[in-house]
Write an enzyme that holds these catalytic residues in place. Structure first.
Site, short mmCIF file in Angstrom:
data_model
loop_
_atom_site.label_atom_id
_atom_site.label_comp_id
_atom_site.label_asym_id
_atom_site.label_seq_id
_atom_site.Cartn_x
_atom_site.Cartn_y
_atom_site.Cartn_z
N ASP A 148 -0.12 -10.69 -11.65
CA ASP A 148 0.03 -9.86 -12.85
C ASP A 148 1.35 -9.10 -12.89
OD1 ASP A 148 -0.92 -8.25 -10.76
OD2 ASP A 148 -2.61 -7.42 -11.87
N ASP B 64 -5.30 -8.28 1.18
CA ASP B 64 -5.52 -9.59 0.61
C ASP B 64 -4.56 -10.59 1.24
OD1 ASP B 64 -7.44 -8.64 -1.35
OD2 ASP B 64 -5.73 -7.72 -2.36
N ASP C 296 -7.50 -2.21 0.66
CA ASP C 296 -7.96 -3.45 1.28
C ASP C 296 -6.76 -4.37 1.47
OD1 ASP C 296 -7.41 -4.52 -1.29
OD2 ASP C 296 -9.46 -4.12 -1.92
#
Ligand code: ATP
Ligand code: MG
Length: 425
Positions: free
Chosen positions: A135, A58, A56
């Site tokens: 992260d 983002d 996907d």
């Protein structure tokens, strides 16, 4: 981490603009036209640089969720802990998140629980602040499709090149802020084939317990991502002997061959572009617990009642940790419930079972159980042959069953028969 941002042009980074989803580019362009900053970010940039196909796309932007909603009237704002906008293009969704500040500052320390866990993460920030709150370094690369430029604030390009999965900042702090990052680490290392940072490895035993602080619905999402990552077996092999497996699935033994076989099978299906459901792997992981409870209940109840009671208990225990949505829990009950009926090989029930909505999944489950050493390989083989057979051959198989069946099985005898078969397997 104070290092200079690196800006790379198309010739330097090699990412090809044509490989980016045109819808994602549309989102970026329209946000920029409205006066905001916007970039592609995260897994899509990482995967494109690795030559892989992103799952996907983002987008990160300076626009707040409400401002995104004003630019795209069809956008939907979702999430509380982490509020983002979903912009829909047909069946595809582009996730648009607002630049956020990372490390909690003193004035907003109320965002943190005593353990250091982030409770809310909706403090807007600038582009570079947004990079540092992400992260892993390799997940914090920004791509500007207009200038075909990549911006790297955290050394992610270098880590990508050296196949290193490293947290931005102090590993233990980042894991305390959000223990789900532990699951993300295991998923990415399995998916990308990278080596796990020894610091992450060292944190596993202690931080695993903190997974129990995570809302069960979020754990369901993250565990599903591992199950359908295409590398579930590798991820499980890592997790199974650790406290993480215990924290997530206390009911699952660490060394159940059925689980590894099922994950290998799921990974293969994904590689072959066949459909998979995470429900199947949840059914596998909880199977031993269900079986043990069934055996206990079957001492003094009818099989159907024992099955329902056992399934209810196993699921209720697991739901306290991981929230399994109803459509999946029903799937799991069906697959478990059909096992005994498939094993029984009763001629009168064959046609009905073949028609059952969950027949295919339950049959696959039976085959795997046989492969994992349960004494059901013969029954699984019968069903395989039956499905492959033409009309006449099927009739012959049913006749054979009728011939070998006892006159008409008496209530309560069937379980005994199955028990006696066990040593053969
Ligand atoms: P994939 O979509 O391939 O699973 P991804 O890296 O895109 O991988 P997403 O869950 O889509 O993962 O998240 C998008 C990005 O958001 C990540 O790349 C990362 O930068 C950031 N992110 C997601 N979850 C967290 C988290 N728990 N803590 C910090 N940053 C996160
Ligand atoms: Mg993503």
């Amino acid at each position: 981490m104070t290092q200079q941002a690196r800006y790379l042009n198309a010739a330097e980074h090699g990412l090809i603009r044509d490989e980016v989803d045109p819808n994602a580019i549309d989102v970026v362009e329209r946000l920029e036209d409205a006066g905001f900053q916007a970039f592609l970010v995260g897994g899509c940039v990482r995967d494109l640089l690795l030559g892989a196909h992103p799952k996907d796309f983002d987008v990160a932007t300076s626009a707040t969720p409400e401002q995104v909603k004003r630019v795209f009237r069809r956008a939907r704002l979702v999430g509380r802990r982490f509020r983002i906008a979903h912009v829909r293009y047909g069946r595809h969704i582009i996730e648009v998140s607002t630049f956020r500040k990372g490390q909690a500052e003193e004035e907003d320390e109320r965002r943190l629980a005593d353990s250091g866990l982030i409770l809310r993460d909706n403090v807007w920030g600038t582009l570079d602040e947004d990079a540092f709150r992400r992260d892993f370094t390799i997940n914090a690369l920004y791509y500007d499709p207009q200038h075909e430029e990549i911006i790297d604030f955290v050394g992610g390009l270098d880590d990508l090149e050296h196949q290193r999965l490293r947290f931005i900042g102090d590993t233990e702090t980042r894991l305390r802020e959000d223990p789900v990052r532990l699951l993300r680490a295991v998923r990415f290392q399995a998916k990308l084939g990278f080596t796990l940072d020894p610091e992450i490895e060292a944190a596993v035993p202690e931080l695993a317990e903190h997974l129990r602080e995570i809302p069960p619905a979020r754990l369901f999402d993250e565990v599903c991502k591992i199950f359908v990552s295409g590398r579930s077996e590798a991820a499980w092999n890592y997790l199974a002997p650790t406290r993480v497996r215990w924290a997530l699935f206390p009911c699952c033994p660490p060394d159940d061959p059925l689980v590894t076989l099922a994950m290998r099978n799921t990974d293969r299906r994904i590689a072959d572009d066949k459909p998979v459901t995470p429900g199947f792997l949840f059914a596998v992981v909880m199977w031993r617990d269900f079986q043990a409870r069934f055996d206990a209940h079957a001492q003094n109840r009818k099989p159907a009642e024992a099955r329902a009671a056992a399934a209810g208990e196993t699921l209720a225990e697991q739901q306290q940790i991981i929230a399994i949505p109803r459509r999946f829990s029903q799937f799991i009950r069906d697959v478990w419930g059909l096992q005994h009926r498939l094993e029984a090989l009763r001629p009168r029930t064959v046609a009905g079972l073949m028609e059952h909505e969950r027949f295919r999944a339950a049959y696959d489950f039976l085959v795997l159980r046989g492969e994992a050493g349960e004494p059901v390989a013969e029954a699984a083989d019968w069903w395989t042959r039956y499905q492959d057979a033409d009309h006449d051959a099927r009739e012959a198989m049913l006749d054979e069953l009728r011939g070998s069946a006892e006159p008409e099985q008496k209530k309560g005898r069937r379980r005994k028969r199955r028990r006696r078969k066990k040593p053969e397997g």
